[in-house]
Write an enzyme that holds these catalytic residues in place. Sequence first.
Site, short mmCIF file in Angstrom:
data_model
loop_
_atom_site.label_atom_id
_atom_site.label_comp_id
_atom_site.label_asym_id
_atom_site.label_seq_id
_atom_site.Cartn_x
_atom_site.Cartn_y
_atom_site.Cartn_z
N ASN A 150 1.01 -1.35 -0.06
CA ASN A 150 0.01 -0.14 0.17
C ASN A 150 0.83 1.22 0.11
O ASN A 150 2.13 1.28 0.67
CB ASN A 150 -0.88 -0.09 1.22
CG ASN A 150 -2.00 -0.91 1.01
OD1 ASN A 150 -2.33 -1.36 -0.06
ND2 ASN A 150 -2.53 -1.56 2.34
N CYS A 172 -5.34 -7.52 -3.37
CA CYS A 172 -5.99 -7.10 -2.06
C CYS A 172 -7.21 -7.90 -1.78
O CYS A 172 -7.81 -8.46 -2.53
CB CYS A 172 -6.40 -5.73 -2.25
SG CYS A 172 -7.16 -4.97 -0.70
N HIS A 173 -7.21 -8.41 -0.48
CA HIS A 173 -8.30 -9.17 0.09
C HIS A 173 -9.27 -8.54 0.83
O HIS A 173 -10.35 -9.31 1.11
CB HIS A 173 -7.46 -10.11 1.24
CG HIS A 173 -6.79 -9.31 2.20
ND1 HIS A 173 -5.84 -9.95 2.94
CD2 HIS A 173 -7.21 -8.12 2.84
CE1 HIS A 173 -5.50 -9.14 4.02
NE2 HIS A 173 -6.30 -8.09 4.12
N HIS A 209 -9.61 -0.29 -1.82
CA HIS A 209 -10.18 -0.01 -0.60
C HIS A 209 -11.55 0.99 -0.73
O HIS A 209 -11.85 1.29 0.35
CB HIS A 209 -9.00 0.84 0.47
CG HIS A 209 -7.92 -0.39 0.77
ND1 HIS A 209 -6.63 0.21 1.14
CD2 HIS A 209 -7.90 -1.49 0.81
CE1 HIS A 209 -5.91 -0.97 1.41
NE2 HIS A 209 -6.64 -1.96 1.14
#
Length: 465
Positions: A150, A172-173, A209
């Site tokens: 990130n 990304c999870h 995000h």
Amino acid sequence: MKNIKLAYIGGGSKMWARVFMNDLAVTPGMCGEIALYDIDKPAAERNKKIGERINADSRTVSKWNYVVYDKLEDALKGADFVACSILPATFEEMHADVHFPEKYGIYQSVGDTVGPGGVLRAMRTVPIYEGFARAIAEVCPKAWIINFTNPMTICTKTLYDVFPQVKAFGCCHEVFHAQEFLSCVAHEELGIPRPDRHEISIDASGINHFTWITQARYKGTDLLELLPSFMEKHFEKGYSESVNGGAHDFHGDPFRYGNKVKMDLFRRYGALAAAGDRHLVEFLDNSRYLKDPKTAEKWLFGLTTVDYRKKQQAERIKESDMLASGQKPVEVERSDEEATVLMQALLGKGKVVSNVNIPNRGQMPDMPLGVVVETNCVFDDDSVKPVVANPLPLAVRNLVYQNAMNIETCYHGIKERNMDEIFASFINQPLMAGLPVDKAHALFKEMVGATKPYLKDYYNLKGYE
């Protein structure tokens, strides 16, 4: 058995490297070399020992040769895949990123993607990634690059901007957790055993995000239509998919949250925000959910302090030492991450659809081309093809666009080493809403000064001493 080389930049990682090594160990059909490179060489040596212990475990189906390299270029030589997972600077600099703004009434729940902390972290990270991109272009231009670092969006942007032919994507999870949340909805509202998240098909798009689900189905059932009933029961107390319901676990673990923000946003906009609440709130005006710690508590999420991260890191180093020395047994089991599954698909071992971050090629028609977006993509035999996403609701689209353009401004300012342009993105962060320009500039100066050793070689910091 496909013999490959994977170069791991940040090979001394205290968490992600171990997760990746375990996943590789239980992934059939691949073997070869894992090249560990890290500026903290002892940490990479420690992971080499852990990897060798994983190799010796009876549950391991694919053994790998772990090699620690002193030079990045040597680690990259002959690589088929490159994983990037680094911490730019130390937790001391991150302390300034996260906590200096609090003196000005600006609170951050994560501080590594957007907001004032995200800008400063990007200032440190982009020059490093410029070096990575140049080295990859020279040494292993055909390798697939998997980014875990990130700010995900700006790291991926840097790789493609410096080396346009790069084959890279950001993993990304966070969307996986949203699928887990939806599997809980299916369980409660349909009265069935909780489905595996892979059984929940979604259409998701946005930026890392701040990705939004506009369609979610389980065996033909529209799960978004079930959300109002589910929310009526769980909105006030919250619902955490990680513990099948408990809402207040974030008091002991700031990485947990009650999904109350996610549910509130669905009520407002009719789409399900796909990241964890602690990430989502940083893309929105701070008066909504992040005015202060009490407001955060009301919305059932916590602030991830850097002191907590330091404590967590110390625990992970201790655990790594014990794993490397044999004082603690290795646990060889697959995680919920998808990197190794995507690697198999790229090697021609089946087709996979997953959400990843790549530049917009038209998969989000309402966003400018070239902006890094997160959508579903098809992985298959040395190719990653984006899937055109459903349109976002207009109000959501505007929110995503605003944040995406601010990230573009931040990146361009860093690329040009233009402090004025970087500050323009800094003051335009939604979390900075309401802070006067003079105070915003004073904060920016303080934060730049706190991380000066990592910036002075790249930027003209006159006036920021």
